[in-house]
Design a protein around this motif. Structure first.
Motif, short mmCIF file in Angstrom:
data_model
loop_
_atom_site.label_atom_id
_atom_site.label_comp_id
_atom_site.label_asym_id
_atom_site.label_seq_id
_atom_site.Cartn_x
_atom_site.Cartn_y
_atom_site.Cartn_z
N GLY A 75 0.84 -1.19 0.00
CA GLY A 75 0.00 0.00 0.00
C GLY A 75 0.88 1.24 0.00
O GLY A 75 1.74 1.39 0.87
N VAL A 76 0.70 2.10 -0.98
CA VAL A 76 1.51 3.32 -1.07
C VAL A 76 0.81 4.48 -0.39
O VAL A 76 1.43 5.22 0.39
CB VAL A 76 1.80 3.65 -2.54
CG1 VAL A 76 2.55 4.98 -2.67
CG2 VAL A 76 2.59 2.53 -3.20
N ALA A 77 -0.47 4.65 -0.64
CA ALA A 77 -1.25 5.72 -0.01
C ALA A 77 -2.73 5.40 -0.17
O ALA A 77 -3.14 4.70 -1.09
CB ALA A 77 -0.92 7.06 -0.65
N GLY A 78 -3.53 5.91 0.75
CA GLY A 78 -4.97 5.78 0.62
C GLY A 78 -5.54 4.50 1.20
O GLY A 78 -4.93 3.85 2.06
N ALA A 79 -6.71 4.12 0.68
CA ALA A 79 -7.55 3.13 1.34
C ALA A 79 -7.20 1.67 1.08
O ALA A 79 -7.68 0.79 1.78
CB ALA A 79 -9.01 3.36 0.93
N LEU A 80 -6.39 1.38 0.07
CA LEU A 80 -6.03 -0.01 -0.22
C LEU A 80 -4.67 -0.29 0.43
O LEU A 80 -3.62 0.03 -0.13
CB LEU A 80 -5.98 -0.27 -1.72
CG LEU A 80 -5.95 -1.74 -2.16
CD1 LEU A 80 -7.22 -2.46 -1.73
CD2 LEU A 80 -5.78 -1.85 -3.67
N THR A 81 -4.69 -0.87 1.61
CA THR A 81 -3.48 -1.05 2.40
C THR A 81 -2.81 -2.39 2.10
O THR A 81 -3.41 -3.29 1.51
CB THR A 81 -3.80 -0.96 3.89
OG1 THR A 81 -4.81 -1.95 4.21
CG2 THR A 81 -4.34 0.41 4.25
N ALA A 205 7.41 5.61 -4.53
CA ALA A 205 6.45 5.48 -3.44
C ALA A 205 6.60 6.60 -2.42
O ALA A 205 5.60 7.13 -1.91
CB ALA A 205 6.61 4.12 -2.76
N ARG A 206 7.84 6.98 -2.12
CA ARG A 206 8.05 8.07 -1.16
C ARG A 206 7.52 9.39 -1.70
O ARG A 206 6.87 10.15 -0.96
CB ARG A 206 9.54 8.19 -0.83
CG ARG A 206 10.04 7.16 0.17
CD ARG A 206 11.43 7.50 0.67
NE ARG A 206 12.42 7.29 -0.37
CZ ARG A 206 13.09 6.14 -0.54
NH1 ARG A 206 12.83 5.11 0.24
NH2 ARG A 206 13.99 6.02 -1.50
N GLU A 207 7.77 9.67 -2.97
CA GLU A 207 7.27 10.92 -3.53
C GLU A 207 5.74 10.92 -3.60
O GLU A 207 5.09 11.93 -3.34
CB GLU A 207 7.84 11.16 -4.92
CG GLU A 207 7.35 12.46 -5.53
CD GLU A 207 8.15 12.94 -6.72
OE1 GLU A 207 7.80 14.00 -7.28
OE2 GLU A 207 9.13 12.26 -7.09
N LEU A 208 5.16 9.77 -3.93
CA LEU A 208 3.71 9.67 -3.99
C LEU A 208 3.07 9.83 -2.61
O LEU A 208 2.03 10.49 -2.47
CB LEU A 208 3.30 8.34 -4.61
CG LEU A 208 3.54 8.22 -6.12
CD1 LEU A 208 3.43 6.78 -6.57
CD2 LEU A 208 2.55 9.09 -6.88
N ALA A 209 3.70 9.26 -1.59
CA ALA A 209 3.17 9.39 -0.23
C ALA A 209 3.19 10.85 0.21
O ALA A 209 2.25 11.34 0.86
CB ALA A 209 3.97 8.51 0.73
N ALA A 210 4.27 11.56 -0.13
CA ALA A 210 4.36 12.98 0.22
C ALA A 210 3.32 13.80 -0.54
O ALA A 210 2.67 14.69 0.02
CB ALA A 210 5.77 13.50 -0.08
N ALA A 211 3.15 13.49 -1.84
CA ALA A 211 2.15 14.21 -2.64
C ALA A 211 0.74 13.92 -2.13
O ALA A 211 -0.12 14.81 -2.14
CB ALA A 211 2.28 13.79 -4.11
N TRP A 212 0.52 12.70 -1.68
CA TRP A 212 -0.80 12.33 -1.15
C TRP A 212 -1.16 13.19 0.06
O TRP A 212 -2.28 13.70 0.17
CB TRP A 212 -0.82 10.86 -0.77
CG TRP A 212 -2.16 10.37 -0.31
CD1 TRP A 212 -2.67 10.41 0.96
CD2 TRP A 212 -3.18 9.79 -1.12
NE1 TRP A 212 -3.92 9.89 0.99
CE2 TRP A 212 -4.27 9.50 -0.27
CE3 TRP A 212 -3.27 9.48 -2.47
CZ2 TRP A 212 -5.43 8.92 -0.73
CZ3 TRP A 212 -4.45 8.90 -2.94
CH2 TRP A 212 -5.50 8.62 -2.07
N LYS A 213 -0.22 13.37 0.98
CA LYS A 213 -0.49 14.19 2.16
C LYS A 213 -0.79 15.63 1.78
O LYS A 213 -1.62 16.29 2.40
CB LYS A 213 0.73 14.13 3.09
CG LYS A 213 0.93 12.78 3.75
CD LYS A 213 2.15 12.79 4.66
CE LYS A 213 2.35 11.44 5.31
NZ LYS A 213 3.55 11.42 6.19
#
Length: 219
Positions: A75-81, A205-213
């Motif tokens: 799971g990178v971000a959001g509801a699908l863990t 994944a790290r960049e996407l997690a930061a963008a998600w926040k």
């Protein structure tokens, strides 16, 4: 991007066909506007690396859809863990003797991992209720295959080959099954394909997690 125009290859695979020949009902090219990185992230309810487990194709409103059962390997971000499962609906598939192929749609192959941007399917379909069902945001542009680099052995994400032709946001030039090249437009640096293609998975994944926040402050 969810409502981008699509074109359908409807392939009739009837028992009357001899010699394995196909009868095409319609054949048109699919063209989509290149999706921006922020737009892709903000339009998703989940980002995850998934592995297809099984697939079922059904008729809905005169068109074939395929529901692919996936497991989230990461799971990178959001509801699908990580470790969770769900169904992803895509246009096209085979039911009985009839097959339909939709150019530009995401494609899932059993056992092949991909990083996907998903949004909830927010209505009951005509074929019934499917638990925990998603669709791919921006269709083929919202799916990136996960591959192992031969030289470094690192896992990388690469753009889907099923995207069809991609048109730059401010110009007519299209590139079939490729993301726009860096530097072609002022916006090109932040197009999703430019940001993500051939990135090491962990870095992406790290960049996407930061963008998600940043883009989903309340989720």
């Amino acid at each position: 991007m969810r409502h981008a125009r699509v074109s359908l290859f409807a392939l009739a695979l009837s028992a009357a066909m001899l010699g394995g020949q196909l009868a095409a009902r319609e054949a048109c090219a699919s063209v989509s506007i290149a999706v921006g990185f922020d737009a892709l992230v903000s339009g998703a309810d989940a980002i995850a690396v998934v592995t297809p487990i099984e697939a079922k194709s059904v008729w809905e409103n005169g068109r074939i859809y395929t529901y692919t059962h996936v497991r989230a390997e990461q799971g990178v971000a959001g509801a699908l863990t990580t470790g969770s499962e769900g169904w992803v609906r895509t246009m096209g598939g085979v039911v009985g003797d009839i097959g339909q192929l939709v150019e530009g749609e995401a494609v899932f192959v059993q056992g092949n991992r991909s990083m996907v941007f998903l949004h909830f399917l927010d209505k009951q379909t005509s074929s019934g209720t499917w638990p925990n069902t998603w669709e791919v945001t921006a269709r083929g542009q919202g799916q990136y295959s996960v591959v192992v680099d031969d030289a470094t052995k690192a896992r990388k994400v690469v753009r889907s080959r099923s995207m069809g032709a991609i048109v730059l946001p401010n110009g007519p030039k299209a590139q079939t099954s490729q993301a726009p090249q860096q530097g072609t437009t002022p916006q090109a640096a932040r197009l999703a394909g430019n940001v993500l293609h051939e990135r090491v998975l962990d870095d992406a994944a790290r960049e996407l997690a930061a963008a998600w926040k940043r883009l989903h402050p309340h989720k």
